[in-house]
Structures are given as C-alpha cells and as structure tokens.
Design an enzyme around this catalytic site. Structure first.
Site, PDB file in Angstrom:
ATOM      1  CB  SER A   1      -0.952  -0.070   1.200  1.00  5.97           C
ATOM      2  OG  SER A   1      -2.064   0.751   0.957  1.00  5.97           O
TER       3      SER A   1
ATOM      4  CE  LYS B   1       0.581   5.840  -2.528  1.00  5.79           C
ATOM      5  NZ  LYS B   1      -0.335   5.505  -3.575  1.00  5.79           N
TER       6      LYS B   1
ATOM      7  CD  GLN C   1      -3.527   7.665  -3.986  1.00  3.69           C
ATOM      8  OE1 GLN C   1      -3.105   6.519  -3.922  1.00  3.69           O
ATOM      9  NE2 GLN C   1      -3.488   8.498  -2.956  1.00  3.69           N
TER      10      GLN C   1
ATOM     11  CD1 TRP D   1      -7.094   4.349  -3.159  1.00  2.00           C
ATOM     12  CD2 TRP D   1      -8.425   5.808  -4.199  1.00  2.00           C
ATOM     13  NE1 TRP D   1      -6.719   5.599  -2.775  1.00  2.00           N
ATOM     14  CE2 TRP D   1      -7.520   6.520  -3.396  1.00  2.00           C
ATOM     15  CE3 TRP D   1      -9.369   6.518  -4.960  1.00  2.00           C
ATOM     16  CZ2 TRP D   1      -7.515   7.918  -3.317  1.00  2.00           C
ATOM     17  CZ3 TRP D   1      -9.363   7.916  -4.887  1.00  2.00           C
ATOM     18  CH2 TRP D   1      -8.445   8.586  -4.072  1.00  2.00           C
TER      19      TRP D   1
ATOM     20  CG  HIS E   1      -5.327  -2.595   0.472  1.00  2.00           C
ATOM     21  ND1 HIS E   1      -4.552  -2.617  -0.673  1.00  2.00           N
ATOM     22  CD2 HIS E   1      -4.912  -1.491   1.168  1.00  2.00           C
ATOM     23  CE1 HIS E   1      -3.720  -1.590  -0.665  1.00  2.00           C
ATOM     24  NE2 HIS E   1      -3.916  -0.896   0.438  1.00  2.00           N
TER      25      HIS E   1
END
Ligand code: MCU
Length: 394
Positions: free
Chosen positions: A211, A215, A257, A308, A346
């Site tokens: 998540s 990144k 996003q 998302w 997730h």
C-alpha cells in the site's frame, strides 16, 4: 549543461562486466517541463539523443533518476559521514552522522536467517516493519520503521522524522525518498555489524512493503541499489501506477487515486511535485522509470483489482517496465502479478502468486542452493565402501 563524469562501473555492474574505461554523461543540472501525453521514452535522452549503447543506458538511468528527484520525489542526499551500529537482543541501534547533524534510529532483526553459513543468509527488509508477503521459514526478516524516518500521517506532516532531523525539516525529499535514504543506513549498519553478529548477508537483501509502504518499497528499490530484489505490493498510483494513465482513467469516471489527490493526502512526494499535479503530462517521467532504475535487479510487482489502486494504470506502467527489462535481455528479472480472478483484501497476498514469489526469492536471494542438513550420526564411509575416491569422468 554540465559535464558529469561517471565511471563505467555502473554500466559494468549492471551488465556483469569488468569496467573498461571512463564515460562522460551529459546530464543537465535541471530539466524543464515537457508536453508528453504518453509514457516518456526511456530510450531517448532529455536532449533528444537516442540511447545506443549500454554505457548510454547507464547515463540515461542517471538522468531518469535526476528527473524523478527534481519533479516528484525530491533529492536523494549523499551517504552520511558515518553510521555507528550496535546490536542488543534483536534491536539494532544506529547513530547516523552527517556533516552537520547526528541522529539515533533503530530497526529490528525479527528473524535471523537459518543455516546461513559464515557469510550470512538472505533477508527481507519490510517497509512498515512487518512483511505482508509470505516469507519462507529460514529467510531473515528486518523490520524497518519507515514512519520514524519520515512521517506519513497527513499532508501536513512534512519534515518530521530522523531523516529531517539530519537534513533539515525543509529538505525537498518527500517521505518515499527519505525512506530510500534511511533504508540505505539500515544496510550500512548491517554491513558494519557483519554476518557473524547479524547472520545476514547484505548482498542478498529484498525490500517489500504494501500500500503506501508499497509505493515506498518501489522507491527504495529504485534508489538504494544494494537491494537485490524489490517486491512492492499494491502501491497503486505513485507506486506502480502511472500519473498519466490514472488521470486518464479518472477523467473517464474511475474512482482512482490521482496525483492531485495524492498530494492532499500525505507526504509521499516532494513538495515540489505540487506544481505538476494538475498537469502531469508536463513531467518528463512516469512510474515506469522506477523499474528502469531497478533493472536488471530482481523486481516482482504485485498489484490488485481495487479500483482506487488503478489496475489498468499499474498494469500498463509495469508492462512498460517489463519492456525495458526485455530490451536489456532480462525480461524475466521483472514480474508483474495482478490476481486475474478478482479482488482480494487489500494487502492480502494472492495465493496464486506464491510459486512466482518463491522463484524470485530463489533467483535473487539464494541463487545457489548447496544444502545438506541432518542430525544423523552415521558415517557415509561405512556405507559407500570402495566407491571412494570417486572416479574422474571423462
Ligand atoms: C495504496 O495505498 C494507499 C493509498 O494510496 C491511499 O490513498 C489510501 O488512503 O491508503 C492506502 C494505504 O496505504 O492503505 C493502507
């Protein structure tokens, strides 16, 4: 344009050859915005010259790194003057000293590699302290508290953490770049303590995170070259997902996003990025530049169907990444997995990717397996009689 002289060492390391001579990279000191609706071409220098040789590619990698730093991630500082590490229980405490400041930070060796041998064994560094991917028994696990390095509590949290204690709270690095620098200090500390104390071989390290920390893992792998394997998980836009494609999908109604949302949410990117978020086609980079910096090292990107996170955006940006690996002759060194059979929670590892993940661990962390472990006390010689010495086969 300044002339930056670089050793061919980088190119040579990347292609497994001994360095032959010095090359010069023409890399501008700063880059102007562009107008590029598609993913920028990794094979053309900013000045329009094509990348023709492996030496050119090493220079282009350096240029892409500088572009990412200028437009979105902020500057990667040079290594510190010193790192003093000590180990107590499973906690490593390090004092990191730059020219002007000093800070203390900690990380945890959660699992020590088993059957490691004198040079130590491989380990997985978890951005966010705990890995969300399966880590087979026997691999080491290191918990890296990235939030302590650079906070990610809100868009107002810039400048908090030991990275900024060292470099100043107004340093242009966003938290992803700060984590890359701090993860480098974790490796410095492990190298200084050595495999006798830690059980870890720093040539066989992976970095992972999910998540927001996915990144992070991608940026860490791109800017800290000592990681042999990078496994970013479900980072979505700003991780594996492209700024351009996410904007396109958002304009077409997807709840995804985007760059302009991302900067309102958190500290991940440099404050410098803010001026580009409403016009991402002006950035002479996109997220496929991150695999370009990791190549030819191991990279296995795991993404998800969550809207998302932009499954189309991550897929296309990382397919572009695999094209880059392919051109370098190492396509299978980069993998991409987005569970085709639908959504999973997730950060829940898609079980179908287990064999592939195991293969990446094997190839990049444990390329040679020479194992013979048992508690038997019988003697081989008692059972092989006159076989030995073994004949030399022609
Ligand atoms: C993909 O990770 C992020 C996402 O970028 C954020 O917008 C959301 O708020 O949080 C996700 C996350 O980190 O979940 C744990």
């Amino acid at each position: 344009m300044t002339r930056v002289t670089r050793s061919l060492l980088l190119a040579a390391l990347a292609f497994g050859r001994a360095p032959v001579s010095l090359a010069s990279c023409d890399i501008p000191e700063t880059f102007a915005p562009v107008s590029e609706p598609q993913l920028p071409d990794p094979w053309t220098f900013y000045n329009g010259e094509p990348v023709k040789t492996k030496e050119d590619w090493a220079c282009r990698q350096e240029e892409m790194s500088k572009i990412l730093q200028q437009f979105q991630l902020g500057d990667l500082p040079p290594p510190p003057q010193s790192v003093q590490a000590s180990l107590e229980g499973n906690t490593v405490t390090m004092t990191v000293t730059t020219k002007t400041n000093s800070a203390t930070a900690r990380f945890t060796i959660r699992n020590t590699p088993r059957a490691a041998g004198s040079s130590g064994g491989p380990a997985v560094v978890a951005v966010g302290s705990y890995p969300t991917i399966p880590v087979p028994d026997g691999l080491g696990i290191i918990g890296f508290d990235n939030d302590a390095c650079a906070a990610q509590t809100s868009a107002q949290a810039y400048g908090k953490g030991w990275f900024y204690d060292l470099h100043g709270s107004d340093h242009p690095a966003g938290s992803l770049m700060a984590w890359a620098w701090c993860a480098g200090r974790v490796i410095d500390a492990l190298q200084q303590l050595g495999p006798e104390k830690t059980g870890i071989d720093t040539k066989r390290l992976a970095v992972t995170g999910c998540s927001r920390n996915g990144k992070g893992a991608l940026a860490v792998g791109a800017f800290e070259k000592r990681f042999a394997l990078t496994v970013p998980v479900e980072g979505g836009t700003g991780g594996a997902g492209s700024w351009r494609i996410s904007d396109f999908l958002s304009a077409n109604g997807s709840v995804i996003q985007t760059a302009r949302q991302l900067v309102t949410e958190n500290t991940w990117m440099s404050p410098r990025f803010q001026k580009y978020v409403n016009n991402v086609t002006t950035i002479p980079a996109d997220q496929h530049f991150l695999p370009a910096l990791i190549a030819p090292r191991g990279l296995f990107v795991i993404e998800s169907n969550i809207e998302w996170l932009g499954p189309d955006s991550t897929t296309i940006a990382m397919k572009a990444g695999r094209e880059i690996y392919a051109a370098l002759g190492v396509k299978s060194n980069m993998g991409f997995y987005l569970e085709p059979s639908g959504e999973h929670n997730h950060c829940q590892f898609p079980a179908n990717a287990g064999v592939a993940l195991g293969a990446f661990y094997g190839r990049f962390l444990q390329p040679t397996v020479d194992i013979e472990v048992s508690n038997s006390t019988l003697e081989l010689g008692d059972w092989t009689g006159d076989w030995s010495p073994a004949p030399k086969l022609g």
